[in-house]
Design a protein around this motif. Structure first.
Motif, PDB file in Angstrom:
ATOM      1  N   UNK A 695       0.826  -1.213   0.000  1.00  0.00           N
ATOM      2  CA  UNK A 695       0.000   0.000   0.000  1.00  0.00           C
ATOM      3  C   UNK A 695       0.859   1.262   0.000  1.00  0.00           C
ATOM      4  N   UNK A 876      -8.348   1.282  -9.701  1.00  0.00           N
ATOM      5  CA  UNK A 876      -7.545   1.459  -8.495  1.00  0.00           C
ATOM      6  C   UNK A 876      -6.889   0.117  -8.164  1.00  0.00           C
ATOM      7  N   UNK A 877      -5.768   0.165  -7.498  1.00  0.00           N
ATOM      8  CA  UNK A 877      -5.126  -1.050  -7.001  1.00  0.00           C
ATOM      9  C   UNK A 877      -4.287  -0.681  -5.794  1.00  0.00           C
ATOM     10  N   UNK A 878      -3.944  -1.674  -5.017  1.00  0.00           N
ATOM     11  CA  UNK A 878      -3.185  -1.416  -3.801  1.00  0.00           C
ATOM     12  C   UNK A 878      -1.853  -0.772  -4.161  1.00  0.00           C
ATOM     13  N   UNK A 879      -1.562   0.331  -3.527  1.00  0.00           N
ATOM     14  CA  UNK A 879      -0.305   1.035  -3.764  1.00  0.00           C
ATOM     15  C   UNK A 879      -0.382   2.125  -4.817  1.00  0.00           C
ATOM     16  N   UNK A 880      -1.512   2.206  -5.529  1.00  0.00           N
ATOM     17  CA  UNK A 880      -1.578   3.166  -6.634  1.00  0.00           C
ATOM     18  C   UNK A 880      -1.418   4.606  -6.135  1.00  0.00           C
ATOM     19  N   UNK A 881      -2.178   4.948  -5.106  1.00  0.00           N
ATOM     20  CA  UNK A 881      -2.162   6.338  -4.663  1.00  0.00           C
ATOM     21  C   UNK A 881      -0.772   6.720  -4.151  1.00  0.00           C
ATOM     22  N   UNK A 882      -0.198   5.852  -3.337  1.00  0.00           N
ATOM     23  CA  UNK A 882       1.096   6.190  -2.746  1.00  0.00           C
ATOM     24  C   UNK A 882       2.235   6.132  -3.773  1.00  0.00           C
TER      25      UNK A 882
END
Ligand SMILES: [Zn+2]
Lengths: 989, 90, 201
Positions: A695, A876-882
């Protein structure tokens, strides 16, 4: 010989022979090494830690500070063993420690003459200057002068193990309180464990002449033991030290299974580590006999009064030809009189009090023991004790005695109550610290709780044993406590003989660490008055005995100096272990090759037969390479394996990859959320390479996932991250998105998987499949086929390539793995099929420019690895935003490229840092580092992969690869990471 | 230390993997403040002295994620439930 | 390392034989000849229906760490809505097909017939030997016939259950089986340990 004429719990009918410092002695079963030495008149048993003063036995238990010996010889030599807890066996060999050249004449006892320089804080003061002196002068001198015994210098030949036990009530200590508690709890039907560090149950009851239930204490112990042994819900654990109390009602204990034997019997361990899970615990650990600080109190022959009595009554051993006792309390006087009754020649009892209870006085008179009231011992003499000087208000006199028993009262043995942070509290009425907050589920009974009269102890043990059982659901019918007369418990608080100055010699507070009353005074003068400072400045209580007997004396001396009273000084808390624990027993079975499980692959035995050299990768044992007789080193083998694969066909077991079966209508949704790229759009019968992030935006793992059916996928993970990825998927399904209908199952063990790579791999595969179309059209790149091979063995065939060559991975149920390997070898024989190991696998992937563990470091994001363009922008996927953080999208961030040495004959090394040519080797100029390197037999020179600032923009540029640790400093050329077949044509043919 | 898994029963804490505070929930990735919200979700944690809901994974047992209420001062565990929706069954 | 294991490669199964003092064996272990095995996992929200369907087909399932038998199958609960199912004398594919027919659409079924070594451990001293690695309370009052546990033993993940008063059945991951048997052999040797079904080494 000071063996008493009769009595004691020793088997006088059998004689054991043992040696101390090379001299042979005799003892009996039931003796400890200490009792046997005393019975032989050996009073000098060691030299002290700092001043090399002669020392003798001072206790009869595990609290012993002085009588530390090296036990056994050779590989079984064990230093710092307390002679007071060593059971005598025939042939025992022990040696004194910390003396040079001999125990009788110790050259370093001159340390005593320079003792002013070795006082409290000497480490801090003496060795400040000059620094160079430390290594060359001070340390070698200290190492010779100080220190304890020598460890064995060869591997321990014995075995150890661990075990877990469960009970409702754990009773620690088998004296009067412990036996009463165990009986009460056991009679209720609760599961009871009774543990005692001694080899014989009974505690102090073994040493005292008291009456219980109308019979002797020994009869009571015997009947209690017989009853407890007969109950199926009771486990008696003698020779078992409970050394720690831990969270959640867990206790650590060491059972000394074979320490009482010359060597363990066949198939027996030396010691066993127990984890005891106890719903309730009754701590009945008793109390220590408190020393008194007086001049010359460390002379061999001066010991605890209760120990003196125990040696006489339990072991039939006189601590000297004659003895006196210096006491402050009724218990010690009674014990001394017990010893006199047992045959010890007791000349006098010196008590600090003006009078003793009539009953004791009468008993002394009847035994012909002189009572000296208001007396204090103010000096001692002799190398081993020959006489003592007694001071009373009526004058001074000298008594010729060989042994002096000293008792300053009882110090509750509350060590275990402190292990979860409980602080002892001061009880003025008994002048002792007693347990404060105790660990949850623990109760304290008997002397450890400050309860001293025998009748009260038995009643308290019974009550708390029954209560503990009742708490766990075993309501006992109230049974009467064992009955005893109430024993006298009078005392006077008295710690320190004052007014002597330095006359009569040093007055020791802590004998194991050689701390004197003068050292405490020095600490006081220099301002180290708080208990924790006192401890560290003087090392008081910091020896292996944790100051069990000495802390109280230190506190008392400091309290006198400050005039504030003992509770104001405070007390230090105890920590596990209660007594030292050998590292071997903590390791148990897990040493050497059993340190951790060794996981063989399905083809392990086959690879072994081919002469493979194996390497540990995590827990797995994998073939590293397969040497041939004519090859001069591993690189020859690896080069051959790589070339064979590139030119014809190679084969490797890749079963170690994690494999996860995913079923359900929402698998596609889940995969879209855990991978940066799309999987819900993957066609049935196809596989896709995926990258998953944490994430925080950093890469977690990569691998290929195949769609076997509409709602059925199988994922592969890296070997290292198999468990981590499974845990991550469960987190997604259980915590993040519990609405998703996905079922996971690990199939890592179920499937053997073998990769066949190289231009001839299709031809090999075609020979073993049962009618599966493996043509480029029938099974295209990234295609998946299900069917059977080798005439009916279920198989999944994935057309994947890690090497960049035409390649397949064939999965079969694990039992068929070896057969599959043999079938492939047979089918590939005409093409010279070559098994390769993980070394060649690494070279193949570096030549192809694939990232691997060296790049997936937990510090790299997808963009760093050149995988950024895989990321879908449609979801969206885990880690995308960060991963979108400025730092992660900074173009200056080191990014993934390849490297070739400018001088093609130069060797590259992973770990080298990149600098601009001509730039100074400073951290500021650092531009990244080499992650992977290999000699490429395909290209004929070393190649490397690495992370370089703006790497992809710098193709063709020369940079410096700087490796000061290994002396490397060469120029390298930046290039594409795909050293071979950059267009990926070979894998698609 | 022992943790009583709602499925497996009382087990050694060695069987479990620790994650941390159970309170943070994954933010809406499409919200305008998603960057700040994810930063807080990933990095910002309270460090309470007292009872705390924590996520533990029963890695060596049923592989369930658990919400464990543990007093950080004493390690006393007062409640254990399945994490997520809290329901036991699939 | 124990002398007992000195000449046995850590990657090989401990060969069948008698370990420890001569005489009768306090512990026996037998590697069961490759029964078929599968994981049976209820689909989202389908646990109750799965249990009903399996019961109707002759296999009573408990949604807990228990083992049950029926219809020639033996099912041990390993997690909520999850079981490890064994069947003797059939293939893995047959077992998967049978389970799929028992509970159509209610469960994910995965063949695990090659994933585990199945080991039956029994004997008067079995419990004492197991206590050297199992950290679950095996007292009959706490772990009765029919109880199951998924746990670690000596760093090895296992699922095991008490088949009857005398026998514990262990499922040990295939690649971990050598390490498990090494631990069991040294732990049981003091009682006399008879191992069978693992081949002659
Ligand atoms: Zn669990």
């Amino acid at each position: 010989m000071t063996r008493l004429a009769h009595g004691g719990l020793i088997d006088r009918g059998r004689t054991l022979s043992f040696a101390f410092d090379g001299k042979t002695f005799k003892g009996h079963p039931g003796d400890t090494l200490a009792s046997a030495l005393l019975a032989n008149g050996v009073r000098l048993v060691g030299r002290s830690f700092k001043y090399h003063r002669p020392r003798g036995v001072v206790t009869a238990g595990s609290e012993e500070p002085n009588a530390l010996v090296e036990l056994r010889t050779g590989a079984r030599r064990e230093p710092n063993t307390r002679a007071t807890t060593v059971e005598l066996y025939d042939g025992l060999e022990a040696a004194s420690q910390n003396r040079w050249p001999s125990l009788e004449f110790d050259a370093l006892s001159v340390n005593r003459l320079v003792s002013p320089f070795l006082g409290a804080g000497f480490y801090y003061k003496t060795f400040m200057w000059p620094a160079a002196f430390w290594e060359k002068v001070y340390e070698p001198v200290i190492r010779r002068a100080a220190g304890l015994g020598r460890a064995a210098d060869t591997p321990d030949p014995d075995h150890y193990e661990k075990a877990t036990a469960f009970c409702d009530v754990l009773v620690i200590g088998s004296g009067a309180a412990g036996l009463a508690a165990a009986l009460a709890a056991a009679r209720s039907g609760a599961r009871v464990i009774l543990a005692d560090e001694d080899f014989r149950l009974g505690g102090r009851l073994l040493s005292e002449r008291t009456v219980i239930n109308g019979g002797s204490a020994l009869d009571f112990v015997a009947s209690a033991q017989a009853e407890l042994s007969s109950l199926p819900n009771v486990r008696l654990m003698p020779r078992t030290t409970v050394f720690g109390a831990y969270d959640g009602s867990e206790y650590g204990a060491v059972e000394r299974v074979s320490d009482h034997l010359p060597a363990p019997l066949p198939f027996q361990v030396r010691q066993r580590l127990w984890r005891i899970v106890a719903k309730r615990c009754v701590l009945a650990a008793g109390a220590f006999d408190r020393p008194i600080v007086f001049p010359g109190n460390d002379r061999p022959g001066v010991m605890s009064a209760l120990a003196l009595a125990t040696y006489a009554t339990r072991y039939g051993a006189g601590a000297g030809a004659n003895a006196a006792v210096f006491s402050t309390n009724d218990h010690a006087v009674a014990a001394a009189l017990d010893a006199a009754e047992a045959g010890l020649k007791l000349d006098a009892v010196i008590d600090v009090r003006p009078a003793l209870p009539d009953a004791l006085a009468a008993r002394a008179k009847a035994l012909g023991v002189r009572l000296i009231t208001e007396g204090e011992v103010v000096a001692t003499s002799g190398k081993c004790l020959t006489s003592i000087t007694v001071r009373t208000p009526r004058g001074s006199e000298t008594l010729a005695v060989e042994a002096l028993g000293v008792s300053g009262g009882a110090t509750p043995n509350l060590n275990l109550t402190c292990h979860l942070g409980g602080k002892p509290v001061w009880r003025e009425d008994i002048a002792a610290f007693v347990p404060g907050a105790v660990p949850p589920g623990m109760a304290v009974a008997g002397a450890v709780a400050g309860t001293f009269g025998l009748a009260d102890i038995l009643a308290e043990g019974t009550r708390l044993g029954a209560a503990a059982a009742s708490d766990t659901g075993f309501a006992a019918a109230p049974a009467p406590a064992p009955q005893a007369e109430s024993t006298p418990t009078g005392f006077k608080a008295f710690f320190h003989v004052k007014g002597q100055g330095t006359k009569g010699g040093p007055a020791f507070v802590d004998q194991q660490n050689d701390v004197t009353a003068k050292d405490v005074a020095l600490a006081h003068r220099e301002g180290f008055r708080a208990v924790e400072l006192l401890k560290r400045y003087t090392t008081l209580g910091m020896a292996t005995d944790q100051g069990k007997t000495s802390n109280m004396a230190g506190l008392a001396v400091m309290a006198e100096l400050t005039g504030k009273g003992i509770p104001a000084i405070g007390t230090t808390v105890f920590r596990p272990p209660y007594t030292p624990v050998a590292l071997g027993v903590l390791a148990g079975h897990h040493r050497g090759v059993d340190f951790k499980p060794a996981r063989p692959t399905p083809t392990h035995a086959w690879a072994q037969a081919q002469g493979a050299v194996f390497v540990e990768t995590g827990l797995w044992m994998r073939a590293a390479y397969f040497p041939k007789a004519d090859e001069k080193d591993w690189l020859d083998s690896v080069n051959r394996e790589v070339k064979a694969t590139r030119e014809s066909v190679g084969v490797i077991d890749v079963s170690t990859f994690g494999k996860i079966d995913l079923q359900g209508p929402d698998v596609g949704v889940l995969l879209d959320r855990v991978y940066i790229n799309m999987f819900s759009t993957l066609a049935v019968g196809k596989a896709r390479y995926g990258v998953m992030l944490r994430e925080d935006g950093l890469v977690m793992d990569d691998g290929t996932t195949a769609r076997l059916a509409d709602d059925h996928y199988v994922m592969t993970t890296t070997t290292a991250n198999a468990a981590k990825v499974y845990q991550h998927l469960e987190f997604c399904l259980q915590v993040l998105w519990p609405e998703l209908d996905v079922c996971l199952a690990s199939v890592s063990e179920q499937w053997a998987q073998i990769a066949v790579s190289g231009p001839r791999s299709r031809e090999v595969l075609a020979k073993i499949v049962d009618g599966i179309d493996v043509s480029n059209a029938g099974l295209p790149f990234m295609g998946v086929a299900q069917g059977s091979v080798m005439g009916g063995v279920q198989a999944r065939i994935f057309r994947l390539s890690f090497s960049g060559e035409l390649g397949y991975e064939i999965a079969v149920p694990a039992r068929h793995g070896a057969a599959l390997m043999q079938a492939l070898m047979a089918a590939g024989a005409p093409f010279g099929i070559t098994p390769y190991g993980v070394e060649a696998l690494g070279v193949l992937r570096i030549e192809k420019g694939h990232v691997s563990g060296n790049e997936l470091t937990g510090q790299t994001c997808a963009r760093d690895l050149g995988l950024g363009k895989m990321a879908s922008t449609k979801k969206d996927y885990i880690g995308r935003v960060m991963a979108g953080r400025p730092a992660f999208t900074d173009p200056d961030r080191p990014s993934f490229v390849g490297f070739k040495p400018v001088d093609r004959s130069a060797r590259l090394r992973a770990g080298a840092h990149f600098l601009k040519v001509g730039a100074a080797a400073t951290t500021q100029n650092d531009e990244g580092y080499m992650t992977s390197t290999a000699f490429s037999p395909t290209l004929g020179h070393y190649i490397g992969l690495g992370l370089l600032k703006r790497g992809p923009e710098r193709m063709g540029e020369k940079v410096r690869a700087y490796d000061p640790v290994r002396g490397g400093d060469i120029e390298v050329e930046v290039c594409s990471p795909a050293f071979i077949d950059p267009q990926g044509e070979k894998q698609r043919v | 230390m022992r943790i009583t898994c709602p499925y497996c029963g009382a087990r050694s804490s060695h069987e479990f993997a620790y994650l941390g505070d159970a309170a943070p929930t994954r933010p809406d990735p499409s919200a305008p403040d998603a960057a700040e919200a994810f930063h807080a979700y990933v990095y910002e944690r309270d460090n309470p002295a007292g009872p705390m809901d924590e996520l533990w994974y029963h890695s060596a047992g049923c592989r369930r994620w658990l919400k464990v209420t543990r007093d950080t001062r004493t390690h006393a565990i007062t409640a254990v439930a399945f994490a997520g929706t809290g329901e036991a069954a699939r | 390392m124990s002398d007992l294991l000195e000449h046995i490669a850590p990657t090989h199964l401990v060969p069948e034989g008698h370990y420890g003092p001569q005489g009768s064996a306090g512990v026996t272990a037998h590697a069961v000849e490759t029964p078929a095995a599968a994981t049976l996992v209820a689909r989202k929200g389908a646990t109750a229906r799965l249990i009903v369907a399996c019961a109707a087909a002759g296999l009573p399932l408990a949604d807990g760490p228990r083992v049950s038998a029926g219809a020639g199958l033996e099912a041990a609960g390993t997690a909520p809505g999850r079981w490890l199912v064994l069947a003797e004398g059939v293939s893995g594919a047959d077992l998967v097909a049978r389970l799929a027919a028992m509970a159509p659409g209610l469960a994910a079924i995965t063949d695990q017939s090659d994933a585990n070594l199945i080991l039956d451990i029994s004997g008067e001293k079995a419990r004492a030997a197991l206590a050297k690695g199992v950290t679950v309370d095996l007292d009959p009052t706490a772990f009765a016939a029919g109880d199951a546990a998924t746990t670690t033993v000596s760093h090895v993940g296992v699922t095991f259950w008490r088949r009857d008063a005398d026998t514990y059945r262990f499922a040990v991951g295939r690649s971990f089986a050598p390490a498990f048997l090494r631990w069991l052999t040294v732990s049981a040797a003091e009682y006399g340990f008879a191992l069978s079904g693992t081949g002659r080494g």
